[in-house]
Design an enzyme around this catalytic site. Sequence first.
Site, PDB file in Angstrom:
ATOM      1  N   ASP A   1      46.870  31.881  40.508  1.00 48.64           N
ATOM      2  CA  ASP A   1      45.566  31.214  40.413  1.00 48.64           C
ATOM      3  C   ASP A   1      45.518  30.548  39.040  1.00 48.64           C
ATOM      4  O   ASP A   1      46.345  30.828  38.172  1.00 48.64           O
ATOM      5  CB  ASP A   1      44.428  32.236  40.558  1.00 48.64           C
ATOM      6  N   SER A   2      44.502  29.717  38.827  1.00 49.48           N
ATOM      7  CA  SER A   2      44.317  29.111  37.520  1.00 49.48           C
ATOM      8  C   SER A   2      43.899  30.150  36.475  1.00 49.48           C
ATOM      9  O   SER A   2      44.031  29.891  35.280  1.00 49.48           O
ATOM     10  CB  SER A   2      43.238  28.035  37.628  1.00 49.48           C
TER      11      SER A   2
ATOM     12  N   CYS B   1      44.017  30.273  44.967  1.00 48.86           N
ATOM     13  CA  CYS B   1      43.121  29.337  44.280  1.00 48.86           C
ATOM     14  C   CYS B   1      42.693  28.305  45.311  1.00 48.86           C
ATOM     15  O   CYS B   1      43.539  27.661  45.941  1.00 48.86           O
ATOM     16  CB  CYS B   1      43.866  28.656  43.127  1.00 48.86           C
TER      17      CYS B   1
ATOM     18  N   GLU C   1      34.272  34.018  34.264  1.00 48.50           N
ATOM     19  CA  GLU C   1      35.298  34.288  33.239  1.00 48.50           C
ATOM     20  C   GLU C   1      34.698  35.058  32.060  1.00 48.50           C
ATOM     21  O   GLU C   1      35.359  35.882  31.455  1.00 48.50           O
ATOM     22  CB  GLU C   1      35.914  32.967  32.737  1.00 48.50           C
TER      23      GLU C   1
ATOM     24  N   CYS D   1      35.624  29.539  46.376  1.00 48.16           N
ATOM     25  CA  CYS D   1      36.233  29.532  45.046  1.00 48.16           C
ATOM     26  C   CYS D   1      36.499  30.979  44.700  1.00 48.16           C
ATOM     27  O   CYS D   1      35.642  31.842  44.933  1.00 48.16           O
ATOM     28  CB  CYS D   1      35.284  28.893  44.027  1.00 48.16           C
TER      29      CYS D   1
ATOM     30  N   HIS E   1      36.464  32.619  42.080  1.00 45.85           N
ATOM     31  CA  HIS E   1      35.591  33.283  41.107  1.00 45.85           C
ATOM     32  C   HIS E   1      34.239  33.685  41.699  1.00 45.85           C
ATOM     33  O   HIS E   1      33.559  34.542  41.155  1.00 45.85           O
ATOM     34  CB  HIS E   1      35.337  32.358  39.917  1.00 45.85           C
TER      35      HIS E   1
HETATM   36  N1  DGL Z   1      40.584  29.306  41.070  1.00 41.12           N
HETATM   37  C1  DGL Z   1      39.712  28.161  41.192  1.00 41.12           C
HETATM   38  C2  DGL Z   1      39.338  27.996  42.676  1.00 41.12           C
HETATM   39  O1  DGL Z   1      39.390  28.920  43.459  1.00 41.12           O
HETATM   40  C3  DGL Z   1      38.467  28.314  40.367  1.00 41.12           C
HETATM   41  C4  DGL Z   1      38.713  28.213  38.890  1.00 41.12           C
HETATM   42  C5  DGL Z   1      39.156  26.859  38.435  1.00 41.12           C
HETATM   43  O2  DGL Z   1      38.397  25.885  38.507  1.00 41.12           O
HETATM   44  O3  DGL Z   1      40.298  26.779  37.985  1.00 41.12           O
HETATM   45  O4  DGL Z   1      39.000  26.917  43.063  1.00 41.12           O
END
Ligand code: DGL
Length: 265
Positions: free
Chosen positions: A9-10, A72, A151, A183, A185
């Site tokens: 993931d990011s 992600c 975060e 998403c 998060h």
């Molecule tokens: N992991 C990203 C998503 O699920 C959210 C966080 C980001 O914008 O990098 O879209």
Amino acid sequence: MDAPIGVFDSGVGGLTVLRALTARLPEEHTIYLGDTARVPYGTRSREVVTRYALLCARHLAAQGIKMLVVACNTVSADSLPALADALPIPVVGVIEPGAQAAAARTRGGAIAVLGTPATVASGAYQAALRRLAPLSSVLARACPLFVPLAEEGWTDGEVPRLVAERYLADLRRAGADTVLLGCTHYPLLANVIAEVMGPGPALVDSAQATAEAVAQLLRARGLERRGDGARHRTLCTDVPERFHLMAERFLGRPVDLVEAVDLSP
Ligand code: DGL
């Protein structure tokens, strides 16, 4: 097969998918990579997201993973074909499982999809839901401030509630029967989102459905691991100490070590 499942993931959000995955497949080794040096992805262009995603995927492939889970939504929406082309192993994203979970929950009313600006702009969830839940209308809403709130650990109280009210009030008035947390998060803010949306709609996220899709794929291809002693490695691309604290909170278990890696090409 003894090789680990790679998950990326990011940032920390994909740990919600990892948690569901290790609960569903407790015998599997995993390697998780959070690209904390480059988060957020969700406000960037498709080209940049795909470039970052390829760096993460190639790093995990070099560790000998047997399959890749793209935990992600933004990468799953923008870059899945590029990743599948670049890697010789199976690649699973979160959009299709998430859309299937929402389609299974809706009673034919509107489905509200919450995601990053990139995910909403890609139209990936909208297209999947038109196919899987043709009787439902889809309302998609970008909620970019939810990512930094998650975060930072600001998942309860006045600030996230005000932000959620601003993003979601008109969706509440539109009477959605299902809210898809599109998403990684957003499940962290599920309490606040549920409070603002009221008691009517069901909240759905893709974590469990993705874990189920991975289990089915491993079984179908004979790639399952059997045995005790599953090992879990955690990697990130910046500031492992802070990531460590957040990883333990997201996973709800101690994390031995977070390794810092450099993905510079
Ligand atoms: N992991 C990203 C998503 O699920 C959210 C966080 C980001 O914008 O990098 O879209």
